[in-house]
Design an enzyme around this catalytic site. Structure first.
Site, PDB file in Angstrom:
ATOM      1  NE  ARG A  63      60.530  63.623  31.293  1.00 13.26           N
ATOM      2  CZ  ARG A  63      59.426  63.052  30.846  1.00 13.26           C
ATOM      3  NH1 ARG A  63      58.805  63.534  29.812  1.00 13.26           N
ATOM      4  NH2 ARG A  63      58.966  61.965  31.426  1.00 13.26           N
ATOM      5  NE  ARG A  75      59.405  64.499  23.709  1.00 13.70           N
ATOM      6  CZ  ARG A  75      58.250  63.879  23.914  1.00 13.70           C
ATOM      7  NH1 ARG A  75      57.690  63.194  22.944  1.00 13.70           N
ATOM      8  NH2 ARG A  75      57.633  63.958  25.085  1.00 13.70           N
ATOM      9  NE  ARG A 126      64.745  60.561  21.416  1.00 13.69           N
ATOM     10  CZ  ARG A 126      64.314  59.597  20.641  1.00 13.69           C
ATOM     11  NH1 ARG A 126      65.142  59.030  19.788  1.00 13.69           N
ATOM     12  NH2 ARG A 126      63.068  59.192  20.693  1.00 13.69           N
ATOM     13  CG  ASP A 158      62.735  57.446  31.097  1.00 17.60           C
ATOM     14  OD1 ASP A 158      62.270  58.546  30.742  1.00 17.60           O
ATOM     15  OD2 ASP A 158      62.024  56.528  31.542  1.00 17.60           O
ATOM     16  CE1 TYR A 173      55.001  54.722  32.525  1.00 20.56           C
ATOM     17  CE2 TYR A 173      56.166  55.388  34.506  1.00 20.56           C
ATOM     18  CZ  TYR A 173      55.476  55.716  33.353  1.00 20.56           C
ATOM     19  OH  TYR A 173      55.264  57.024  33.032  1.00 20.56           O
TER      20      TYR A 173
HETATM   21  O1  1CP Z   1      65.991  66.897  31.679  1.00 20.44           O
HETATM   22  C1  1CP Z   1      65.527  66.034  32.441  1.00 20.44           C
HETATM   23  O2  1CP Z   1      64.610  66.276  33.251  1.00 20.44           O
HETATM   24  C2  1CP Z   1      66.193  64.670  32.465  1.00 20.44           C
HETATM   25  C3  1CP Z   1      65.577  63.677  31.665  1.00 20.44           C
HETATM   26  C4  1CP Z   1      64.370  62.860  32.065  1.00 20.44           C
HETATM   27  C5  1CP Z   1      63.773  62.592  33.315  1.00 20.44           C
HETATM   28  C6  1CP Z   1      64.088  63.211  34.652  1.00 20.44           C
HETATM   29  C7  1CP Z   1      63.685  62.087  31.111  1.00 20.44           C
HETATM   30  C8  1CP Z   1      63.981  62.083  29.677  1.00 20.44           C
HETATM   31  N1  1CP Z   1      62.770  61.311  31.757  1.00 20.44           N
HETATM   32  C9  1CP Z   1      62.779  61.612  33.098  1.00 20.44           C
HETATM   33  C10 1CP Z   1      61.990  61.000  34.165  1.00 20.44           C
HETATM   34  C11 1CP Z   1      60.753  60.284  33.821  1.00 20.44           C
HETATM   35  N2  1CP Z   1      60.501  59.416  32.804  1.00 20.44           N
HETATM   36  C12 1CP Z   1      59.585  60.337  34.608  1.00 20.44           C
HETATM   37  C13 1CP Z   1      59.475  61.114  35.879  1.00 20.44           C
HETATM   38  C14 1CP Z   1      59.088  62.511  35.598  1.00 20.44           C
HETATM   39  C15 1CP Z   1      57.673  62.662  35.152  1.00 20.44           C
HETATM   40  O3  1CP Z   1      56.777  62.377  35.966  1.00 20.44           O
HETATM   41  O4  1CP Z   1      57.475  63.074  34.012  1.00 20.44           O
HETATM   42  C16 1CP Z   1      58.607  59.517  34.015  1.00 20.44           C
HETATM   43  C17 1CP Z   1      57.190  59.266  34.496  1.00 20.44           C
HETATM   44  C18 1CP Z   1      59.199  58.930  32.880  1.00 20.44           C
HETATM   45  C19 1CP Z   1      58.579  57.966  31.956  1.00 20.44           C
HETATM   46  C20 1CP Z   1      58.541  58.536  30.606  1.00 20.44           C
HETATM   47  N3  1CP Z   1      59.648  58.602  29.790  1.00 20.44           N
HETATM   48  C21 1CP Z   1      57.471  59.187  29.959  1.00 20.44           C
HETATM   49  C22 1CP Z   1      56.065  59.380  30.524  1.00 20.44           C
HETATM   50  C23 1CP Z   1      55.136  58.394  29.924  1.00 20.44           C
HETATM   51  C24 1CP Z   1      53.781  58.301  30.556  1.00 20.44           C
HETATM   52  O5  1CP Z   1      52.832  58.848  29.976  1.00 20.44           O
HETATM   53  O6  1CP Z   1      53.647  57.660  31.611  1.00 20.44           O
HETATM   54  C25 1CP Z   1      57.937  59.586  28.696  1.00 20.44           C
HETATM   55  C26 1CP Z   1      57.179  60.271  27.615  1.00 20.44           C
HETATM   56  C27 1CP Z   1      59.317  59.236  28.627  1.00 20.44           C
HETATM   57  C28 1CP Z   1      60.252  59.506  27.525  1.00 20.44           C
HETATM   58  C29 1CP Z   1      61.249  60.541  27.762  1.00 20.44           C
HETATM   59  N4  1CP Z   1      62.090  60.601  28.861  1.00 20.44           N
HETATM   60  C30 1CP Z   1      62.914  61.695  28.749  1.00 20.44           C
HETATM   61  C31 1CP Z   1      62.597  62.333  27.492  1.00 20.44           C
HETATM   62  C32 1CP Z   1      63.289  63.546  26.955  1.00 20.44           C
HETATM   63  C33 1CP Z   1      61.564  61.613  26.893  1.00 20.44           C
HETATM   64  C34 1CP Z   1      60.924  61.885  25.546  1.00 20.44           C
HETATM   65  C35 1CP Z   1      61.197  60.782  24.605  1.00 20.44           C
HETATM   66  C36 1CP Z   1      62.039  61.077  23.399  1.00 20.44           C
HETATM   67  O7  1CP Z   1      62.949  61.907  23.364  1.00 20.44           O
HETATM   68  O8  1CP Z   1      61.766  60.397  22.407  1.00 20.44           O
END
Ligand code: 1CP
Length: 356
Positions: free
Chosen positions: A32, A36, A45, A81, A158
């Site tokens: 990530r 943020r 964003r 994502d 999910y």
């Molecule tokens: O920089 C990077 O790593 C690339 C961007 C990236 C990646 C690899 C994002 C952006 N998401 C992911 C993968 C992702 N998404 C995973 C696998 C990694 C992990 O285990 O964290 C998972 C489970 C998700 C699902 C997801 N998307 C969540 C988790 C929710 C939960 O509690 O189960 C969340 C919060 C997101 C949103 C998200 N994805 C990425 C960002 C920057 C964000 C934040 C949202 C925003 O900007 O509003």
């Protein structure tokens, strides 16, 4: 298919480490890393919703490059994502601020499976491929670009649960209540994942990470039956497809977050992935002892370490390298960086790793 020509790579540390070759400096990237905690990400964003950023190659590419411009990282990861696959399979996914992803119409029982479509990945997820190709050009060979996907069980959970959960009980119930249909769903998702990763490599991804983020909900038996089976198929079929299409293979990383030591050991020794990502609960010394000498390990600093003083972060980073050893190792956090992490902490972490 002819491969696209890209600028010459100047930093191949992570590719060397992933192949088990010695490196002059330990490579580091951060899960990530585009996110943020960066004000420049927040700025984008504030003007665009999450999936619009993913779907607009110029924006996805800009956000991917943000951490590369700011820090001395050794890899970039395409901004997207894992939930773009359930979206492409016909489910609505909303990114709710403060909550995370929400699927308002989840798959409740097997009769809902007819709502899922088998997407044409080259067309429906073309925007990810376009973002990868554009980013490879814009990177100018500075560091390699990682492509990624969620693994089948994580995406299935999910799709059934309808969002994040601390227990994933609805999804786990399926595994006992509807074992056959669970396999049917996992296979549908796996087929899409394989097409998706092949497309990412064709578009320019130089390394692939498969996030099995919900491995922590599976005991050894469930992991073997519902996760490992598909992780293995993904790795084998992606390599086979690339070979058939005369495209050079790329190293693959599996990150089964929260998997048990037994499950990790089976995955490591199966040699289906070159690299095994570890979360912060795994002891690096025990991992080296149990997982064999061939596997490359990635990880695993607790993301909350980045709230300590800079001196403490540097010391802990150096200590982590001491425990993993300098070869067959890629430094990273043990999970995604937290949104309110101080930027100076990221600089300290990279400094600590690069000073070893
Ligand atoms: O920089 C990077 O790593 C690339 C961007 C990236 C990646 C690899 C994002 C952006 N998401 C992911 C993968 C992702 N998404 C995973 C696998 C990694 C992990 O285990 O964290 C998972 C489970 C998700 C699902 C997801 N998307 C969540 C988790 C929710 C939960 O509690 O189960 C969340 C919060 C997101 C949103 C998200 N994805 C990425 C960002 C920057 C964000 C934040 C949202 C925003 O900007 O509003």
């Amino acid at each position: 298919m002819a491969q696209i020509e890209f600028p010459e790579l100047k930093n191949d540390l992570i590719l060397k480490a992933a192949k088990g070759e010695p490196v002059e400096r330990i490579p580091i990237w951060i899960m990530r890393q585009a996110g943020r905690y960066l004000p420049e990400f927040q700025e984008i964003r504030s003007k665009h919703d999450f999936f619009s950023v993913c779907q607009t190659p110029a924006l996805a590419s800009e956000v991917t490059l943000q951490p590369i411009k700011r820090f001395d990282l050794d890899a970039s990861i395409i901004f997207s994502d894992i939930l773009v696959i359930p979206q492409a399979m016909g489910l609505i996914v909303e990114m709710v601020p403060g909550t995370g992803p929400v699927l308002p119409q989840p798959i409740k029982d097997p009769s809902d499976l007819i709502r899922l479509i088998q997407p044409n990945v080259e067309k429906d997820l073309k925007y990810v491929g376009d973002a990868i190709t554009l980013t490879r050009h814009k990177l100018e060979g500075k560091v390699p670009l990682i492509g990624f996907t969620g693994a089948a069980w994580t995406l299935m959970s999910y799709m059934i649960q309808g969002g994040g959960s601390s227990t994933m009980t609805k999804a786990r119930q399926w595994l006992y209540k509807y074992p056959e249909e669970s396999h049917k769903l996992l296979q549908m998702i796996t087929d899409v994942i394989i097409d998706y990763l092949v497309m990412q490599v064709k578009a320019g991804a130089q390394l692939l990470q498969v996030f099995e983020s919900h491995a922590d909900f599976l005991n050894d038996e469930l992991f073997d039956n519902y996760s490992f089976k598909y992780l293995k198929e993904i790795s084998e079929k992606v390599r086979q497809r690339l070979k058939e299409e005369n495209i050079p293979e790329v190293p693959m990383i599996a990150f089964p977050k929260g998997a048990t030591m037994n499950s990790l050991e089976i995955l490591a020794k199966s040699k289906t992935y070159e690299v095994l990502g570890l979360d912060w609960t795994v002891n690096p010394i025990e991992a080296r002892k149990r997982f064999g000498s061939d596997i490359v390990l990635q990880g695993n600093l607790d993301p909350c370490t980045l709230y300590a003083s800079e001196e403490e972060i540097i010391n802990r980073s150096k200590n982590m390298v001491k425990m993993f050893g300098k070869t067959r190792y890629i430094a990273n956090l043990g999970h995604g960086i937290q949104p309110d992490t101080p930027i100076a902490s990221v600089t300290a972490l990279i400094k600590g790793i690069h000073s070893v």
